[in-house]
Design an enzyme around this catalytic site. Structure first.
Site, PDB file in Angstrom:
ATOM      1  N   GLN A  95      -1.786   1.972  -0.594  1.00 55.73           N
ATOM      2  CA  GLN A  95      -2.167   2.307   0.767  1.00 55.73           C
ATOM      3  C   GLN A  95      -1.714   3.687   1.212  1.00 55.73           C
ATOM      4  OE1 GLN A  95       1.159   0.048   3.273  1.00 55.73           O
ATOM      5  NE2 GLN A  95      -0.118  -1.375   2.139  1.00 55.73           N
ATOM      6  N   HIS A  97      -1.014   5.886   5.185  1.00 59.16           N
ATOM      7  CA  HIS A  97      -1.019   5.819   6.646  1.00 59.16           C
ATOM      8  C   HIS A  97      -1.459   7.165   7.216  1.00 59.16           C
ATOM      9  CE1 HIS A  97       1.210   2.155   6.107  1.00 59.16           C
ATOM     10  NE2 HIS A  97       2.203   2.783   5.521  1.00 59.16           N
ATOM     11  N   GLU A 114       7.274   6.807   7.070  1.00 59.03           N
ATOM     12  CA  GLU A 114       8.251   5.742   6.838  1.00 59.03           C
ATOM     13  C   GLU A 114       9.223   6.160   5.752  1.00 59.03           C
ATOM     14  OE1 GLU A 114       5.251   2.824   5.950  1.00 59.03           O
ATOM     15  OE2 GLU A 114       5.604   2.939   3.809  1.00 59.03           O
ATOM     16  N   HIS A 170       1.052   5.262  -1.403  1.00 59.68           N
ATOM     17  CA  HIS A 170       2.236   4.520  -1.830  1.00 59.68           C
ATOM     18  C   HIS A 170       1.938   3.041  -1.971  1.00 59.68           C
ATOM     19  CE1 HIS A 170       2.214   4.300   2.565  1.00 59.68           C
ATOM     20  NE2 HIS A 170       2.846   3.135   2.446  1.00 59.68           N
ATOM     21  N   ARG A 190      -6.025   0.659   3.348  1.00 57.64           N
ATOM     22  CA  ARG A 190      -5.892   0.130   1.994  1.00 57.64           C
ATOM     23  C   ARG A 190      -6.864   0.880   1.087  1.00 57.64           C
ATOM     24  NH1 ARG A 190      -6.717  -5.646   3.042  1.00 57.64           N
ATOM     25  NH2 ARG A 190      -4.837  -5.640   4.278  1.00 57.64           N
TER      26      ARG A 190
END
Ligand code: ZN
Length: 314
Positions: A95, A97, A114, A170, A190
């Protein structure tokens, strides 16, 4: 004003989840497919609950809004970070972001940068970035479905740290147990799901076009600084524009001064106690709490590893 807020989070069941949140952390989990524990969360509908003091039973989302002085009157409208433990009994999808700009444009949301602090005792691995240096090469390999060639798999060991900037492709792999600290956003695209089918024989939905748009070739930017002090070791794991994360390994007793507006504390190993202006609380692995803006200093005793974080510019 309350100086320390102990938190209880929420679990979520996932097809790839496991039971280590019970086995290793002693939590009461809803099933043996529990994938995530949202330990420190102010997310709508998924907020942590305060366990102690005058705010007992209230949600973090609620007090962040109603009692801003606890957080140094942060200018962020909502609690800006989210801290989770992720138990991957199977591979998670590949995936990516969006960043803040793309999140605002397409999702009415912040982006999601993250980071991961590895908790699994046994070595595992993750997908962290790509084996190519140019985005056009990434797109070509995606279109040709050459996943092995595209995806960079790296080994992980307990205590390792990875900074996953928005746009970095990642995936968490089977066997991983991870403390994740991130911008409070839940937008995931995804890219690839190993062509797995669900119970009804259906492939999980992918978000190929948005993934391709979101992908960035980010350079590794971990510059971990180690500071050895009397009674404890400190590692500065990241200082980026969204959050800072530090690891403290405490050996006996340390007095800390609160230098940020407020602090998010995750106990990942050991046990001991925290003394905060003449009150003492036991703490142990699996406990999560906030040190609020009302606390000047606090003393931690015991033998424990704590991951401390704070938002930046909030
Ligand atoms: Zn992610």
């Amino acid at each position: 004003m309350e100086k320390i807020l102990f938190l209880e989070g929420k679990f979520s069941e996932k097809i790839w989840g496991g039971s280590r949140l019970k086995i290793e952390y002693g939590y009461e989990i809803p099933s043996d497919n529990t994938g995530e524990y949202w330990a420190i969360s102010g997310m709508e509908g998924e907020s942590s609950t305060i366990l102690n003091g005058a705010f007992e039973g209230k949600s973090l989302r609620e007090i962040y809004k109603n009692d801003p002085e606890l957080f140094g009157s942060s200018k962020e409208e909502y609690f800006p970070l989210l801290v989770k433990i992720i138990d991957a009994a199977d591979d998670l999808s590949i995936q990516v972001h969006p960043d803040d700009e793309m999140g605002a444009k397409y999702e009415n949301s912040k982006g999601k940068t993250e980071c991961w602090y590895i908790l699994n005792e046994e070595p595992s691995s993750i997908i962290f970035g790509l084996n190519v240096d140019k985005k056009e090469d990434a797109i070509r390999l995606i279109d040709q479905r050459k996943w092995k060639e595209l995806l960079r798999e790296v080994p992980t060991n307990k205590g390792d740290f990875f900074f996953v900037r928005a746009g970095t492709v990642h995936a968490i792999k089977k066997g991983s147990l991870i403390l994740e600290i991130q911008q409070a956003s839940d937008i995931t695209y995804r890219l690839y799901d190993y062509d797995r089918k669900d119970a009804n024989g259906k492939l999980r939905q992918l978000h190929l076009e948005k993934s391709k748009k979101a992908i960035k070739i980010n350079k590794d930017e971990e510059k971990i600084k180690i500071i050895s002090k009397d009674g404890y070791d400190e590692k500065i794991l990241t200082e980026n524009e969204y959050f800072e994360v530090r690891e403290f390994k405490i050996k006996n007793e340390v007095v800390f001064e609160r230098k940020k507006s407020y602090l998010l504390e995750s106990v990942v190993e050991g046990s001991g106690e925290i003394e905060i202006e003449a009150k003492t609380y036991p703490i142990k692995k699996g406990d999560f709490f906030l040190i609020t803006n009302a606390a000047k200093e606090y003393k931690i005793k015991g033998n424990l590893t704590i991951i401390e974080s704070n938002p930046v510019g909030a």
